[in-house]
Design a protein around this motif. Structure first.
Motif, PDB file in Angstrom:
ATOM      1  N   ARG A  12      -5.830  -1.637  -6.218  1.00 16.04           N
ATOM      2  CA  ARG A  12      -4.506  -1.337  -5.670  1.00 16.04           C
ATOM      3  C   ARG A  12      -4.164  -2.281  -4.529  1.00 16.04           C
ATOM      4  O   ARG A  12      -3.041  -2.775  -4.411  1.00 16.04           O
ATOM      5  CB  ARG A  12      -4.490   0.117  -5.203  1.00 16.04           C
ATOM      6  CG  ARG A  12      -3.122   0.677  -4.713  1.00 16.04           C
ATOM      7  CD  ARG A  12      -2.851   0.392  -3.254  1.00 16.04           C
ATOM      8  NE  ARG A  12      -3.892   0.806  -2.346  1.00 16.04           N
ATOM      9  CZ  ARG A  12      -3.870   1.917  -1.637  1.00 16.04           C
ATOM     10  NH1 ARG A  12      -2.853   2.738  -1.725  1.00 16.04           N
ATOM     11  NH2 ARG A  12      -4.868   2.196  -0.787  1.00 16.04           N
ATOM     12  N   THR A  13      -5.135  -2.562  -3.666  1.00 16.95           N
ATOM     13  CA  THR A  13      -4.891  -3.387  -2.484  1.00 16.95           C
ATOM     14  C   THR A  13      -4.645  -4.840  -2.867  1.00 16.95           C
ATOM     15  O   THR A  13      -3.768  -5.505  -2.293  1.00 16.95           O
ATOM     16  CB  THR A  13      -6.077  -3.286  -1.511  1.00 16.95           C
ATOM     17  OG1 THR A  13      -6.352  -1.911  -1.238  1.00 16.95           O
ATOM     18  CG2 THR A  13      -5.754  -3.986  -0.202  1.00 16.95           C
ATOM     19  N   VAL A  15      -3.366  -5.864  -5.727  1.00 16.32           N
ATOM     20  CA  VAL A  15      -2.022  -5.888  -6.310  1.00 16.32           C
ATOM     21  C   VAL A  15      -0.972  -5.954  -5.203  1.00 16.32           C
ATOM     22  O   VAL A  15       0.004  -6.698  -5.285  1.00 16.32           O
ATOM     23  CB  VAL A  15      -1.785  -4.655  -7.205  1.00 16.32           C
ATOM     24  CG1 VAL A  15      -0.314  -4.571  -7.618  1.00 16.32           C
ATOM     25  CG2 VAL A  15      -2.661  -4.719  -8.443  1.00 16.32           C
ATOM     26  N   SER A  16      -1.177  -5.192  -4.136  1.00 13.63           N
ATOM     27  CA  SER A  16      -0.200  -5.123  -3.046  1.00 13.63           C
ATOM     28  C   SER A  16      -0.161  -6.405  -2.227  1.00 13.63           C
ATOM     29  O   SER A  16       0.907  -6.860  -1.823  1.00 13.63           O
ATOM     30  CB  SER A  16      -0.511  -3.941  -2.118  1.00 13.63           C
ATOM     31  OG  SER A  16      -0.436  -2.721  -2.818  1.00 13.63           O
ATOM     32  N   THR A  17      -1.324  -6.993  -1.956  1.00 13.88           N
ATOM     33  CA  THR A  17      -1.383  -8.162  -1.070  1.00 13.88           C
ATOM     34  C   THR A  17      -1.279  -9.487  -1.812  1.00 13.88           C
ATOM     35  O   THR A  17      -0.767 -10.462  -1.271  1.00 13.88           O
ATOM     36  CB  THR A  17      -2.690  -8.153  -0.272  1.00 13.88           C
ATOM     37  OG1 THR A  17      -3.803  -8.236  -1.184  1.00 13.88           O
ATOM     38  CG2 THR A  17      -2.811  -6.889   0.567  1.00 13.88           C
ATOM     39  N   ALA A  23      -6.673  -8.578   1.078  1.00 14.73           N
ATOM     40  CA  ALA A  23      -7.210  -7.289   0.640  1.00 14.73           C
ATOM     41  C   ALA A  23      -8.489  -6.954   1.390  1.00 14.73           C
ATOM     42  O   ALA A  23      -8.698  -5.813   1.814  1.00 14.73           O
ATOM     43  CB  ALA A  23      -7.458  -7.306  -0.867  1.00 14.73           C
ATOM     44  N   ARG A  64      -0.184  -4.138 -14.488  1.00 10.66           N
ATOM     45  CA  ARG A  64       1.085  -3.552 -14.051  1.00 10.66           C
ATOM     46  C   ARG A  64       1.273  -2.150 -14.637  1.00 10.66           C
ATOM     47  O   ARG A  64       1.830  -1.261 -13.996  1.00 10.66           O
ATOM     48  CB  ARG A  64       2.251  -4.453 -14.459  1.00 10.66           C
ATOM     49  CG  ARG A  64       2.281  -5.795 -13.742  1.00 10.66           C
ATOM     50  CD  ARG A  64       3.485  -6.624 -14.170  1.00 10.66           C
ATOM     51  NE  ARG A  64       3.383  -7.990 -13.719  1.00 10.66           N
ATOM     52  CZ  ARG A  64       3.695  -8.410 -12.493  1.00 10.66           C
ATOM     53  NH1 ARG A  64       4.134  -7.540 -11.600  1.00 10.66           N
ATOM     54  NH2 ARG A  64       3.562  -9.676 -12.157  1.00 10.66           N
ATOM     55  N   VAL A  67      -1.234   0.187 -12.587  1.00 15.61           N
ATOM     56  CA  VAL A  67      -1.164   0.347 -11.131  1.00 15.61           C
ATOM     57  C   VAL A  67      -0.396   1.599 -10.704  1.00 15.61           C
ATOM     58  O   VAL A  67      -0.697   2.200  -9.663  1.00 15.61           O
ATOM     59  CB  VAL A  67      -0.551  -0.914 -10.479  1.00 15.61           C
ATOM     60  CG1 VAL A  67       0.953  -1.003 -10.729  1.00 15.61           C
ATOM     61  CG2 VAL A  67      -0.844  -0.928  -8.978  1.00 15.61           C
ATOM     62  N   ARG A  71      -1.961   4.251  -8.058  1.00 17.40           N
ATOM     63  CA  ARG A  71      -1.351   4.619  -6.780  1.00 17.40           C
ATOM     64  C   ARG A  71      -1.262   6.127  -6.624  1.00 17.40           C
ATOM     65  O   ARG A  71      -1.421   6.661  -5.525  1.00 17.40           O
ATOM     66  CB  ARG A  71       0.030   3.977  -6.670  1.00 17.40           C
ATOM     67  CG  ARG A  71      -0.051   2.483  -6.336  1.00 17.40           C
ATOM     68  CD  ARG A  71       1.302   1.818  -6.352  1.00 17.40           C
ATOM     69  NE  ARG A  71       1.209   0.435  -5.926  1.00 17.40           N
ATOM     70  CZ  ARG A  71       1.998  -0.547  -6.350  1.00 17.40           C
ATOM     71  NH1 ARG A  71       2.960  -0.289  -7.208  1.00 17.40           N
ATOM     72  NH2 ARG A  71       1.837  -1.784  -5.899  1.00 17.40           N
ATOM     73  N   SER A  75      -2.983   8.138  -3.641  1.00 19.36           N
ATOM     74  CA  SER A  75      -2.160   9.030  -2.830  1.00 19.36           C
ATOM     75  C   SER A  75      -2.760  10.430  -2.792  1.00 19.36           C
ATOM     76  O   SER A  75      -2.785  11.087  -1.742  1.00 19.36           O
ATOM     77  CB  SER A  75      -0.734   9.080  -3.388  1.00 19.36           C
ATOM     78  OG  SER A  75       0.060   9.991  -2.665  1.00 19.36           O
TER      79      SER A  75
END
Length: 295
Positions: A12-13, A15-17, A23, A64, A67, A71, A75
């Motif tokens: 997840r990290t 993908v975000s960064t 990350a 994609r 993800v 998330r 969460s």
């Protein structure tokens, strides 16, 4: 599959960064450790997760698709951590409230403020959700109370009508209609209109009212709160129809609130689930809400 939380979190990290370097910094571990976690995760899921583009890692189409679920898992885990921390700090003195945006700026904070005087040691959580249906679902699952603009039809809920406000037309102070004592629906024909979001039940009822009258408006601006609507009106962007107390609307600068001739009203409804007994702090909050009706 033997998928670990650390693998999922690393995925997840990244993908975000977009980079292993960032990350690693966010996760507080080394770059090789992040790379190993991603490699192990790819082995478990059975497909490649990233393609390198210069110094960046671009998620594959499969990544994609994955993800979104990842998330939700992260969460959920974070919520468990927060809940455990709250229980450790406050024991059972916890209150959870979920409201639609229309009540997030004044009414809900007022109730929480009154509750805090009675229970200063209690932990209070207020969530804001845009849809009435989402609020009802959250109350049915875990929240103590919900506040929306309509009474739930589900018989598993019990409700209390806190307010039944009149409906007003909001106009810029220099608008040609600002001196009228009462605004009729036909007065707003062709006007640029500022409205609540389509998920609002009050928005639906307002739209149906104008549709039944055959009156066309130019709905150019949408937002979630009465406060935001009034601020847009004050900037001359259009007119609006809102439900609120006159005393609150009179605090808005550069716009005027005039009575609107329509069989509409704006309710404020507090509700809770019949399926779970209210805790002691929840009962105290309910008593405060009941007293606010008389006040």
């Amino acid at each position: 599959m033997n998928i670990t939380f650390r693998q999922v979190d690393a995925f997840r990290t990244v993908v975000s960064t977009g980079t292993v370097t960032e990350a690693a910094a966010m996760l507080g571990i080394s770059q090789p450790a992040v790379s190993r976690l991603i490699s192990d995760f790819e082995s478990e899921v059975g497909f490649k997760l990233f393609q390198r583009l210069g110094r960046y890692l671009m998620p594959t189409e499969e990544a994609r698709l994955l993800v979104g679920d990842v998330r939700q898992v992260i969460s959920g885990m974070e919520h468990i951590k927060e809940a455990a921390t709250e229980i450790g700090r406050f024991g059972h003195a916890r209150l959870s409230l979920v409201v639609t945006p229309a009540f997030s700026t004044q009414l809900a904070p007022d109730l929480i403020g009154s509750f805090a005087k009675a229970r200063p040691e209690a932990m209070v959580r207020m969530e804001i959700e845009p849809n009435d249906d989402t609020v009802e679902w959250m109350v049915s699952q875990s929240f103590d109370f919900g506040i929306t603009a309509s009474e739930p039809v589900n018989p598993t809920f019990q409700s209390l009508m806190l307010k039944n406000d009149h409906v007003y037309c909001i106009l810029p102070k220099n608008h040609g209609l600002a001196q009228k004592p009462l605004i009729q629906a036909h007065d707003l024909a062709g006007e640029s209109f500022i409205s609540y979001m389509p998920s609002s039940r009050f928005r639906f009822e307002t739209d149906q009212f104008f549709k039944a009258k055959g009156i066309e408006r130019q709905v150019q601006y949408e937002t979630r709160t009465t406060d935001a609507i009034c601020r847009l009106v004050a900037r001359g962007l259009g007119v609006a129809v809102v439900g609120s107390s006159k005393s609150y609307l009179d605090t808005m600068h550069d716009c005027v609130a005039l009575p609107f001739a329509a069989p509409l009203s704006f309710h404020t409804v507090l509700f809770w689930s019949r399926r779970r007994p209210l805790t002691a702090v929840a009962n105290e909050f309910l008593e405060i809400a009941q007293r606010s009706i008389n006040a």
